[in-house]
Scaffold this active site. Structure first.
Site, PDB file in Angstrom:
ATOM      1  N   HIS A  49      50.152  99.319  41.088  1.00 38.88           N
ATOM      2  CA  HIS A  49      49.395  98.157  40.619  1.00 38.88           C
ATOM      3  C   HIS A  49      49.053  97.261  41.801  1.00 38.88           C
ATOM      4  CE1 HIS A  49      53.654  96.984  40.584  1.00 38.88           C
ATOM      5  NE2 HIS A  49      53.245  95.750  40.852  1.00 38.88           N
TER       6      HIS A  49
ATOM      7  N   CYS B 237      58.195  89.402  41.855  1.00 46.81           N
ATOM      8  CA  CYS B 237      57.828  90.508  42.738  1.00 46.81           C
ATOM      9  C   CYS B 237      56.550  90.123  43.466  1.00 46.81           C
ATOM     10  CB  CYS B 237      57.649  91.807  41.957  1.00 46.81           C
ATOM     11  SG  CYS B 237      56.265  91.799  40.791  1.00 46.81           S
TER      12      CYS B 237
END
Length: 736
Positions: A65, A247
Site C-alpha cells: 500500500h 505506521c
C-alpha cells in the site's frame, strides 16, 4: 465517488510469483479503470513503501500500500494466489494480497473505510470467506462489507450450542484458551488457511457475538472489561491499558495492530484496553482521564508517537507496529509484568520537533541534516526581510548609505537619503539576528524549547568573536547536545519543576559560552575568515566553475536540502552590512539558477504542450509567476511526475545560468525577490540574459527527452495524443 473495489479489481487466480509482479498485476487493473494515472510512478511509490518495512502479515496476508500523487481516488484491488507470494511475513508466503492505493490528499471518509478493512483482516471468518469465494463479485462484496462473512462452523465433535448460548460458548472458549496459553500471539491462533484450530470456535480473533461489549471494531468503553466479563463477575478491577498504534503510511498496519491488541485484551478476560490510532485519517486523542487511570501503556509504532509525554510515568512497552499485530498477547503480558515490578518511564521531554516529525530508525546523518534545516528554515525569513530592506536602502540612499548617521539622531522626513538610511539600518538590525536565530533553532530542532536559550547565546557569542555563520552552526549543535546531556541526568522529583526555567538554561548557557569563548571560538573565527578571503579572491575560471556548481545544486532537488545548502551559502555571504563583491556575485548566480526550472517548464508547456498532461499544462501557467518570483518549488509538480527527464534538464540549465551570471559579473544585494529586484542588480540586462539562456537550455532538453519516450504498452490506460516519428504507426503517450 465510485466504489472503492469492484469485481474488475479482483483477481482470484493471481499468477504472479513475486511481490513486484503481484503489485503490477493488480495496479494494471487500477490503471485500466483510470484510477492510477501513471503505472510506473505508482509502482515506484509502492516499492518505496515496501522498502520501509515488509507488508506481509501472519496468516497468509500481503498488504502492499502507499499514498501516491498518481492515484485519482482511494482504490483497493484484491488478488488470490494459489502458490503463495513472499511479502516478508515470518510465517511464510501470502495467498491473500490487497493492494491499497490512496491519493496524496485522500479524504478522511475513504481512509476510514480502508482502516475498517485493515481491522477486518484480523477476523478469521473474513479471511476464510475470501479464500472460499468462487467469483470476483462475491469477493468484492465481502471486502466492501455488502455481504457479511458466514459464521465459522463449529468443530466436529464439539457439540454446537443453541443459538441463544452461542455467545457464551464463544466467550468460554476464548477465556479457556487464553488461560491455557496466556502469552500466545493472537494471529498465531489462526492457521495458515485462516480457519480456527481444532477445538476452537474462532480463536481470539473472533469478534464477540451481538450483545457483548467491545465488538470487532469497537473500543471498550472506560470501565468496561471489553471481554468475557469474568473480571467483573469476580469483582476484581480489570488491568487497564492504553495503546497507540501508527505506521509510516497510516492506512493498514496502524489499524490492524489496534484490532489485534483489542482482540488480545478481550481474550485475556481481565484486561481493559483502549487504543489511539494515529493514522492518515487523523486521530482523536485519548481522554486524559482514561490515560490517567491506565495501569500500563503499549506503543506499537513505526513513526514517532505524537504527544508522547501524555504517557510519562507509567509502565510502557515500546515496539514496532508489526509486533502489535503478531505479538499482541505477549505485549499485554509484558506490560503487566512491568507494572507488577514497578517499572515506569521517566517524565522526560517528549522528544525534539525533528523527532516528532521524523521517520522511525533514522540515522544520525539524516537527523543532522534535519537539525540544520530546522535552523535554516527559521533563519530564511530574517534573511529575506533584512536583505531586501538593505537593498532598498542602497537603492534609495545610494552606495554611501552605509556611512549615514543613526536615524535616531538625524532623520529628515522629506529627504530620500534619510529614508534610505532608515531602511538600511532596519535591515541591518534584522541581519543581526541571523546567526543567533540559526544557532537557536538548530538547538531547538535537537532538544525542543530548552535548547533555545543556549542556542541563542552561542549564536550571539559567534557574532561577538567574528566566528560568523560557521560559528552559529557549531554553537547550535553544541547547545542542543549539551541540553540533551543534561536531560539524561537523573533529577530528584522536587527539582523537576525548576529544571526547564532555571537549571537547564543556566547550566547549558554557561557551558556553551565557555566553549565558544575559550575553546573553539578562535579556530572557527579563523576558518570563517579564511573562507571569506577565498571567496573574495575568486576570479576568472574559478568563479565560473563555482557559479556552475551552485546552479547544479539549486536545481537538483528544487527547494530540498541540496537547494537550501546552496542558498544558505549565498545568503551567509551577504548577511553583513557591507558584503564583498564576490559574495554579491554568488548571491546573484544562486537566485538566477533557482528561477530557471519553473520558467523552463512554463516555456516547454507553451511550446510543446502536447508532451504534457492537461494538469501539467495548467501548472505551467502558474510556473511563469513562481519562476519569476524565485520560487524553485514551482517545478516540483513536473519533477514529481517525470523526474528522470525534468531534473537533469533543470540542472543543465541551472549550471549554464550560474556560470553565465558569474562570467557577466552580475551582483545582487537582496537574497530574494526574482525579477522584482532587478533594479537592485548589478549588470541587470546581462543578468536577465543569463536567466533566459538557462531557461532555453532546460526547455529544449526536456522537450527532446520527452519526445524520445517510447509509446506506452497496450492496456495501460494511457491515451496517446502525440504523433510518432515519421514512418511510425503509433503515437507517443501523454505521460511516461
Amino acid at each position: 465517488m465510485s466504489e472503492m473495489i469492484t469485481a474488475d479489481l479482483v483477481d482470484l487466480d493471481l499468477s504472479a510469483d513475486t511481490k513486484e509482479a503481484a503489485a503490477r498485476a493488480l495496479a494494471e487493473r487500477m490503471a485500466a479503470l483510470g484510477r492510477v494515472t501513471d503505472l510506473d510512478g505508482f509502482l515506484a511509490d509502492v516499492a518505496a513503501r515496501e522498502a520501509q518495512m515488509p507488508t506481509g502479515l501472519d496468516g497468509g496476508i500481503g498488504i502492499p500500500h502507499c499514498r501516491s500523487a498518481h492515484v485519482t481516488e482511494p482504490t483497493l484491488a484484491f488478488g488470490r494466489s494459489g502458490t503463495g507470494i513472499d511479502f516478508g511475513a515470518p510465517d511464510g508466503p501470502a495467498d491473500l494480497i490487497f493492494l491499497i492505493a490512496a491519493p496524496a490528499g485522500a479524504d478522511d471518509a475513504h481512509l476510514t473505510i480502508l482502516s475498517s478493512l485493515a481491522r477486518q483482516l484480523m477476523n478469521a471468518e473474513f479471511t476464510s470467506a475470501l479464500r472460499a469465494a468462487d467469483d470476483a463479485a462475491t469477493a468484492a462484496a465481502l471486502v466492501r462489507g455488502d455481504r457479511p462473512p458466514p459464521p465459522a462452523a463449529a468443530p466436529a465433535g464439539s457439540g454446537a450450542s443453541a443459538p441463544d448460548d452461542s455467545a457464551a460458548a464463544s466467550n468460554a472458549a476464548a477465556s479457556a484458551d487464553a488461560a491455557a496459553v496466556p502469552s500466545a500471539p493472537a494471529p498465531d491462533r489462526t492457521g495458515q488457511d485462516g480457519t480456527p484450530a481444532p477445538g476452537e470456535t474462532g480463536g481470539v480473533d473472533t469478534p464477540p457475538a451481538p450483545g457483548e461489549t467491545g465488538g470487532a471494531d469497537t473500543t471498550p468503553a472506560p470501565g468496561d472489561t471489553g471481554g468475557a466479563d469474568t473480571a467483573a463477575a469476580g469483582g476484581a478491577r480489570p488491568f487497564r491499558i492504553v495503546a497507540v498504534t501508527s505506521c509510516p503510511t497510516g492506512i493498514a498496519h496502524t489499524y490492524m495492530a489496534a484490532e489485534s491488541l483489542e482482540n488480545a485484551g478481550r481474550a485475556a478476560g481481565d484486561v481493559e484496553i483502549v487504543v489511539e490510532t494515529q493514522g492518515s485519517a487523523g486521530f482523536t486523542r485519548l481522554d486524559p482521564a482514561v490515560v490517567a487511570a491506565a495501569d500500563g501503556v503499549i506503543f506499537a509504532h513505526d513513526v514517532p508517537v505524537r504527544d508522547k509525554d501524555r504517557f510519562a510515568g507509567k509502565p510502557t512497552v515500546d515496539v514496532g507496529v508489526k509486533a502489535g499485530i503478531s505479538r499482541a498477547a505477549e505485549l499485554i503480558s509484558e506490560v503487566r509484568g512491568k507494572a507488577e515490578r514497578g517499572e515506569v518511564t521517566a517524565g522526560s521531554a517528549p522528544g525534539s520537533p525533528v523527532e516528532r516529525t521524523g521517520e522511525s530508525g533514522e540515522g544520525y546523518g539524516t537527523k543532522l541534516r534535519k537539525w540544520l534545516m530546522s535552523g535554516v528554515s527559521y533563519m530564511v525569513p530574517f534573511v529575506a526581510a533584512g536583505g531586501l530592506l538593505i537593498a532598498l536602502g542602497f537603492a534609495i540612499g545610494g552606495y554611501q548609505v552605509n556611512k549615514a548617521p543613526s536615524v535616531m539622531d538625524h532623520f529628515m522626513w522629506m529627504q530620500a537619503d534619510s529614508w534610505g538610511a532608515l531602511f538600511f539600518q532596519i535591515g541591518g538590525v534584522a541581519f543581526g539576528f541571523l546567526v543567533p536565530v540559526l544557532a537557536g533553532y538548530i538547538a531547538y530542532g535537537m532538544a525542543d524549547r530548552p535548547g533555545l536559550v543556549p542556542g541563542f547565546v552561542g549564536g550571539a557569542i559567534s557574532l561577538t568573536i567574528n566566528a560568523g555563520f560557521l560559528g552559529g552552526l557549531a554553537a547550535g549543535l553544541i547547545a542542543g547536545g549539551v541540553v540533551l546531556g543534561i536531560q539524561r541526568v537523573p533529577i530528584p522529583a522536587a527539582l523537576r519543576g525548576i529544571m526547564p526555567v532555571v537549571v537547564i538554561p543556566l547550566i547549558s548557557a554557561a557551558i556553551v559560552g565557555f566553549l565558544m569563548f575559550v575553546v573553539i571560538g578562535k579556530p572557527i573565527a579563523s576558518a570563517q575568515k579564511g573562507m571569506t578571503d577565498w571567496l573574495n579572491g575568486l576570479t576568472g575560471t574559478n568563479a565560473v566553475l563555482l557559479g556552475a556548481l551552485l546552479g547544479l545544486m539549486m536545481c537538483f532537488d528544487l527547494g530540498g536540502p541540496v537547494n537550501k545548502v546552496a542558498y544558505t551559502f549565498a545568503t551567509a555571504g551577504i548577511a553583513v552590512a557591507s558584503p564583498s563583491d564576490s559574495a554579491m556575485k554568488i548571491m546573484a548566480a544562486v537566485m538566477a539558477a533557482g528561477m530557471v526550472p519553473p520558467l523552463a517548464m512554463a516555456l516547454a508547456t507553451t511550446v510543446r504542450g502536447r508532451l504534457f498532461t492537461p494538469t501539467e499544462r495548467e501548472n505551467g501557467k502558474a510556473a511563469w509567476v513562481l519562476g519569476a518570483s524565485f520560487i524553485s518549488e514551482g517545478a516540483i509538480p513536473f519533477a514529481a511526475g517525470d523526474p528522470l527527464r525534468v531534473i537533469p534538464a533543470s540542472m543543465a540549465g541551472g549550471a549554464v545560468t550560474g556560470a553565465l551570471s558569474m562570467t557577466f559579473g552580475a551582483t545582487l544585494r537582496a537574497p530574494h525577490g526574482g525579477i522584482f529586484v532587478v533594479p537592485l542588480i548589478g549588470s541587470p540586462f546581462l543578468y536577465l540574459l543569463a536567466i533566459a539562456a538557462g531557461v532555453c537550455v532546460t526547455a529544449a532538453v526536456v522537450i527532446v527527452l520527452k519526445g524520445m519516450r517510447r509509446p506506452a504498452p497496450e492496456g495501460t490506460g494511457t491515451v496517446p495524443d502525440v504523433p510518432a516519428p515519421a514512418g511510425g504507426g503509433t503515437k507517443e503517450p501523454v505521460a511516461a
